[in-house]
Design a protein around this motif. Structure first.
Motif, PDB file in Angstrom:
ATOM      1  N   PRO A   1      -0.695   2.455   4.566  1.00 15.25           N
ATOM      2  CA  PRO A   1      -1.956   2.399   3.820  1.00 15.25           C
ATOM      3  C   PRO A   1      -3.159   2.457   4.760  1.00 15.25           C
ATOM      4  CG  PRO A   1      -0.395   0.830   2.910  1.00 15.25           C
ATOM      5  CD  PRO A   1       0.232   1.383   4.162  1.00 15.25           C
ATOM      6  N   GLY A   2      -4.066   3.372   4.474  1.00 11.65           N
ATOM      7  CA  GLY A   2      -5.235   3.558   5.331  1.00 11.65           C
ATOM      8  C   GLY A   2      -5.033   4.586   6.409  1.00 11.65           C
ATOM      9  N   GLY A   3      -3.800   5.081   6.587  1.00  8.81           N
ATOM     10  CA  GLY A   3      -3.538   6.110   7.578  1.00  8.81           C
ATOM     11  C   GLY A   3      -4.056   7.461   7.133  1.00  8.81           C
TER      12      GLY A   3
ATOM     13  N   THR B   1      -9.603   0.789   1.988  1.00 14.69           N
ATOM     14  CA  THR B   1      -8.204   0.868   1.553  1.00 14.69           C
ATOM     15  C   THR B   1      -7.992   0.014   0.312  1.00 14.69           C
ATOM     16  OG1 THR B   1      -7.478   1.234   3.837  1.00 14.69           O
ATOM     17  CG2 THR B   1      -5.811   0.542   2.254  1.00 14.69           C
ATOM     18  N   ALA B   2      -8.597  -1.170   0.287  1.00 13.10           N
ATOM     19  CA  ALA B   2      -8.469  -2.056  -0.880  1.00 13.10           C
ATOM     20  C   ALA B   2      -9.073  -1.406  -2.118  1.00 13.10           C
ATOM     21  CB  ALA B   2      -9.142  -3.393  -0.590  1.00 13.10           C
ATOM     22  N   ARG B   3     -10.184  -0.685  -1.955  1.00 13.04           N
ATOM     23  CA  ARG B   3     -10.783   0.008  -3.101  1.00 13.04           C
ATOM     24  C   ARG B   3      -9.849   1.095  -3.631  1.00 13.04           C
ATOM     25  NH1 ARG B   3     -16.951   1.405  -1.278  1.00 13.04           N
ATOM     26  NH2 ARG B   3     -17.507  -0.648  -0.433  1.00 13.04           N
ATOM     27  N   LEU B   4      -9.184   1.794  -2.720  1.00 13.90           N
ATOM     28  CA  LEU B   4      -8.260   2.843  -3.156  1.00 13.90           C
ATOM     29  C   LEU B   4      -7.065   2.255  -3.892  1.00 13.90           C
ATOM     30  CD1 LEU B   4      -8.236   5.272  -0.085  1.00 13.90           C
ATOM     31  CD2 LEU B   4      -9.641   5.351  -2.156  1.00 13.90           C
ATOM     32  N   VAL B   5      -6.588   1.106  -3.434  1.00  9.84           N
ATOM     33  CA  VAL B   5      -5.485   0.437  -4.135  1.00  9.84           C
ATOM     34  C   VAL B   5      -5.937   0.051  -5.541  1.00  9.84           C
ATOM     35  CG1 VAL B   5      -4.006  -1.604  -4.171  1.00  9.84           C
ATOM     36  CG2 VAL B   5      -4.386  -0.371  -2.017  1.00  9.84           C
ATOM     37  N   GLY B   6      -7.170  -0.434  -5.657  1.00 14.14           N
ATOM     38  CA  GLY B   6      -7.715  -0.746  -6.979  1.00 14.14           C
ATOM     39  C   GLY B   6      -7.840   0.486  -7.847  1.00 14.14           C
ATOM     40  N   ALA B   7      -8.202   1.620  -7.230  1.00 17.18           N
ATOM     41  CA  ALA B   7      -8.309   2.872  -7.982  1.00 17.18           C
ATOM     42  C   ALA B   7      -6.959   3.308  -8.533  1.00 17.18           C
ATOM     43  CB  ALA B   7      -8.893   3.960  -7.083  1.00 17.18           C
ATOM     44  N   VAL B   8      -5.900   3.088  -7.760  1.00 18.98           N
ATOM     45  CA  VAL B   8      -4.549   3.426  -8.232  1.00 18.98           C
ATOM     46  C   VAL B   8      -4.230   2.668  -9.512  1.00 18.98           C
ATOM     47  CG1 VAL B   8      -2.098   3.185  -7.715  1.00 18.98           C
ATOM     48  CG2 VAL B   8      -3.646   4.101  -5.984  1.00 18.98           C
ATOM     49  N   ALA B   9      -4.554   1.388  -9.539  1.00 22.59           N
ATOM     50  CA  ALA B   9      -4.303   0.580 -10.741  1.00 22.59           C
ATOM     51  C   ALA B   9      -5.104   1.103 -11.925  1.00 22.59           C
ATOM     52  CB  ALA B   9      -4.650  -0.880 -10.462  1.00 22.59           C
TER      53      ALA B   9
ATOM     54  N   THR C   1      10.058  13.333   1.489  1.00 25.73           N
ATOM     55  CA  THR C   1      11.470  13.052   1.194  1.00 25.73           C
ATOM     56  C   THR C   1      11.594  12.151  -0.033  1.00 25.73           C
ATOM     57  OG1 THR C   1      11.483  11.166   2.712  1.00 25.73           O
ATOM     58  CG2 THR C   1      12.097  13.323   3.615  1.00 25.73           C
ATOM     59  N   PRO C   2      12.749  12.176  -0.715  1.00 23.34           N
ATOM     60  CA  PRO C   2      12.902  11.466  -1.993  1.00 23.34           C
ATOM     61  C   PRO C   2      12.746   9.948  -1.884  1.00 23.34           C
ATOM     62  CG  PRO C   2      14.603  13.123  -1.736  1.00 23.34           C
ATOM     63  CD  PRO C   2      13.919  13.024  -0.408  1.00 23.34           C
ATOM     64  N   ALA C   3      12.165   9.382  -2.936  1.00 27.11           N
ATOM     65  CA  ALA C   3      12.040   7.928  -3.056  1.00 27.11           C
ATOM     66  C   ALA C   3      13.365   7.346  -3.526  1.00 27.11           C
ATOM     67  CB  ALA C   3      10.938   7.574  -4.045  1.00 27.11           C
ATOM     68  N   GLY C   4      13.616   6.098  -3.158  1.00 32.98           N
ATOM     69  CA  GLY C   4      14.830   5.416  -3.578  1.00 32.98           C
ATOM     70  C   GLY C   4      14.591   4.491  -4.756  1.00 32.98           C
ATOM     71  N   GLU C   5      15.593   3.692  -5.066  1.00 34.17           N
ATOM     72  CA  GLU C   5      15.487   2.734  -6.175  1.00 34.17           C
ATOM     73  C   GLU C   5      14.416   1.684  -5.866  1.00 34.17           C
ATOM     74  OE1 GLU C   5      16.972   2.446  -9.070  1.00 34.17           O
ATOM     75  OE2 GLU C   5      18.506   4.023  -8.961  1.00 34.17           O
ATOM     76  N   ASN C   6      13.616   1.366  -6.908  1.00 32.61           N
ATOM     77  CA  ASN C   6      12.608   0.298  -6.813  1.00 32.61           C
ATOM     78  C   ASN C   6      11.624   0.525  -5.662  1.00 32.61           C
ATOM     79  OD1 ASN C   6      13.852  -1.186  -8.969  1.00 32.61           O
ATOM     80  ND2 ASN C   6      15.407  -1.868  -7.496  1.00 32.61           N
ATOM     81  N   GLU C   7      11.294   1.784  -5.419  1.00 30.18           N
ATOM     82  CA  GLU C   7      10.327   2.116  -4.385  1.00 30.18           C
ATOM     83  C   GLU C   7       9.102   2.762  -5.019  1.00 30.18           C
ATOM     84  OE1 GLU C   7      13.403   2.965  -0.642  1.00 30.18           O
ATOM     85  OE2 GLU C   7      12.174   4.598  -1.458  1.00 30.18           O
ATOM     86  N   GLN C   8       7.986   2.668  -4.318  1.00 32.16           N
ATOM     87  CA  GLN C   8       6.795   3.388  -4.766  1.00 32.16           C
ATOM     88  C   GLN C   8       5.961   3.823  -3.562  1.00 32.16           C
ATOM     89  OE1 GLN C   8       3.588   1.495  -6.875  1.00 32.16           O
ATOM     90  NE2 GLN C   8       3.908  -0.505  -5.913  1.00 32.16           N
ATOM     91  N   ARG C   9       5.433   5.019  -3.685  1.00 33.27           N
ATOM     92  CA  ARG C   9       4.534   5.572  -2.683  1.00 33.27           C
ATOM     93  C   ARG C   9       3.412   6.287  -3.419  1.00 33.27           C
ATOM     94  NH1 ARG C   9       3.501  10.605  -0.259  1.00 33.27           N
ATOM     95  NH2 ARG C   9       2.970  10.507   1.969  1.00 33.27           N
ATOM     96  N   VAL C  10       2.169   5.984  -3.052  1.00 31.91           N
ATOM     97  CA  VAL C  10       1.009   6.645  -3.654  1.00 31.91           C
ATOM     98  C   VAL C  10       0.124   7.146  -2.521  1.00 31.91           C
ATOM     99  CG1 VAL C  10      -0.962   6.456  -5.202  1.00 31.91           C
ATOM    100  CG2 VAL C  10       1.100   5.086  -5.638  1.00 31.91           C
ATOM    101  N   SER C  11      -0.207   8.411  -2.568  1.00 29.74           N
ATOM    102  CA  SER C  11      -1.076   8.993  -1.548  1.00 29.74           C
ATOM    103  C   SER C  11      -2.270   9.662  -2.221  1.00 29.74           C
ATOM    104  CB  SER C  11      -0.320  10.005  -0.690  1.00 29.74           C
ATOM    105  OG  SER C  11       0.171  11.065  -1.493  1.00 29.74           O
TER     106      SER C  11
END
Length: 374
Positions: free
Chosen positions: A310-312, A176-184, A326-336
C-alpha cells in the motif's frame, strides 16, 4: 399534513353547501360542480402553505414575510369566512377562491423553484470551493513528498529499465489512508467481469469514482505529481480526456482466481500513454510479474516480479511493459489504483470505438462506458 387535509375538506364542505343552495341564489350560475371548485381552492391553499413553510425553512422567516395593511396579512383573509357566511356571500367567495388561490399557488411554485435553484447554485459553488481547497491540500502533500524524490536522478533508472520504475512506500501515509477510504466508498459500484483464459476481477471507472470518491481525482490532477512524472518520462504529459473511463480506475482482486494475464496497456491515442499504478490494499499472494525490454531491439528481455505494498508506486510506458497479475487465493484481496497520462489526447473515431468496446466488455460494463457523456 393534517392542516392541509383540514383546509381541503373545509373548502370541499363549502362547495357542497353552496351546491345545495345555489339554485336559490339569484343571478349566480355555476358551470362546474361547487364541490370541485372547493377542492381546487382548498388544494391550492394547502399547497401555498406547504411551499411557504419550506421556503421559510430554507431561507428564514423574512423570505416569506407578506405585505400587510393595518396589521392584517394576505392569509388572514380566511378569518373573514364567518362574516362571509353570515352575509350569504359563500357562493361568490367560493368562485373567487377557486380562481385566485390556484393563480397565487402558481406564483408560489415559481418562487419556490427560484429559491431552490439559488440554494443549489450556492451549494454547488461552496462544494467547488471545498474541493478546490482539498485539491490544493492534496497537491501540497504530494509536493512535499516529491521534494525528497528528485525526478532527474530517477529518470536514468526509468529509462535504463525500458520505461519502468518501482518505488515502495511512495505515497504519504495520509494519502494512502484516503485511498483506502475511497475503496470502501466505491465497493458497491464494482463491475465484475470474466474473460476465459485471460482475466477475472472487478473494476471501477473514473465516472463512478467522480461520484463516490472524488479525492482520487484530486490526486490524479495534482500539478506537482504530473510535473514530476513528466520529468521521469522525459516528455510533457497531459491528463486523459474526460470520457476515458481508464483515466483513473480501481481494480479489485477479491475472489479466488482473480487475475489478469500477460498484456500491454496499449495506447489507442495518437501519442504514448503512461500508466501510474498505486498499491492500495494488498492482503494477497498476488504479484505483478513483468518483462522489460520486450520491444527494444538488441536488448535482452529482463523478467521481474514484485508485490506492491500500500502506497507503493509503479510507473511505466504501457506499450513497452509486458505484465500480468497472478491469481488471488482463498480469502485474499488486492486493490490497486491506476492513473493514465498521455502525450497526445487525440484519438481517431475508429480507435475510440475499439477502445470503448474493450473497456465495456473487459472492465467497466456498457453503462459506465457508453451510458455517460463527457
Amino acid at each position: 399534513t393534517s392542516d392541509a387535509v383540514i383546509t381541503i375538506l373545509l373548502f370541499i364542505a363549502i362547495g357542497v353547501g353552496v351546491g345545495v343552495g345555489v339554485a336559490a341564489t339569484a343571478g349566480v350560475v355555476l358551470t362546474l360542480p361547487p364541490a370541485l371548485l372547493g377542492g381546487a381552492a382548498g388544494s391550492a391553499i394547502a399547497l401555498i402553505f406547504m411551499l411557504r413553510m419550506r421556503i421559510e425553512d430554507m431561507e428564514g422567516k423574512d423570505a416569506t414575510r407578506q405585505g400587510s395593511l393595518g396589521g392584517f396579512e394576505t392569509e388572514d383573509v380566511l378569518y373573514l369566512l364567518p362574516l362571509v357566511t353570515l352575509c350569504n356571500g359563500l357562493t361568490r367567495f367560493l368562485i373567487a377562491a377557486s380562481i385566485g388561490a390556484p393563480l397565487f399557488a402558481i406564483w408560489v411554485v415559481i418562487d419556490y423553484r427560484r429559491v431552490v435553484r439559488r440554494l443549489q447554485t450556492t451549494s454547488a459553488a461552496s462544494e467547488r470551493l471545498v474541493r478546490a481547497a482539498c485539491a490544493t491540500e492534496t497537491d501540497r502533500t504530494i509536493a512535499a513528498r516529491l521534494n525528497a524524490l528528485p525526478a532527474l536522478p530517477l529518470r536514468s533508472q526509468f529509462a535504463g529499465q525500458g520505461a519502468f520504475l518501482y518505488l515502495p512506500d511512495f505515497l504519504p501515509a495520509e494519502l494512502t489512508a484516503r485511498l483506502v477510504g475511497a475503496v470502501a466508498a466505491v465497493r458497491a459500484a464494482v463491475n465484475r467481469n470474466y474473460l476465459p483464459g485471460h482475466k477475472q476481477g472487478g473494476s471501477v471507472s473514473r465516472h463512478a469514482i467522480d461520484e463516490l470518491a472524488p479525492c482520487i481525482a484530486e490526486l490524479y490532477r495534482s500539478p506537482a505529481l504530473i510535473s514530476w512524472l513528466a520529468q521521469l518520462a522525459g516528455e510533457p504529459l497531459q491528463q486523459s480526456p474526460a470520457d476515458d473511463p481508464h483515466a483513473y480506475a480501481l481494480y479489485f482482486y477479491t475472489r479466488p482466481g482473480d487475475h489478469i494475464g500477460w498484456h500491454y496497456d496499449t495506447s489507442y491515442y495518437a501519442g504514448r500513454r503512461y500508466t501510474l499504478l498505486f498499491g492500495v490494499i494488498d492482503e494477497s499472494s498476488c504479484r505483478l510479474d513483468y518483462e522489460l525490454h520486450t520491444r527494444d531491439e538488441g536488448v535482452a528481455v529482463v523478467p521481474g516480479s514484485l508485490q506492491i505494498s500500500p502506497g507503493g508506486l509503479v510507473f511505466f510506458d504501457g506499450d513497452r511493459l509486458r505484465h500480468r497479475i497472478t491469481p488471488a487465493g482463498e480469502n485474499e484481496q488486492r486493490v490497486s489504483l491506476t492513473f493514465e497520462y498521455v502525450t497526445d489526447p487525440h484519438m481517431s473515431p475508429w480507435w475510440r470505438l475499439i477502445s470503448k468496446t474493450k473497456d465495456a466488455v473487459a472492465y467497466f460494463g456498457l453503462r459506465q462506458v457508453f451510458g455517460r457523456r463527457a
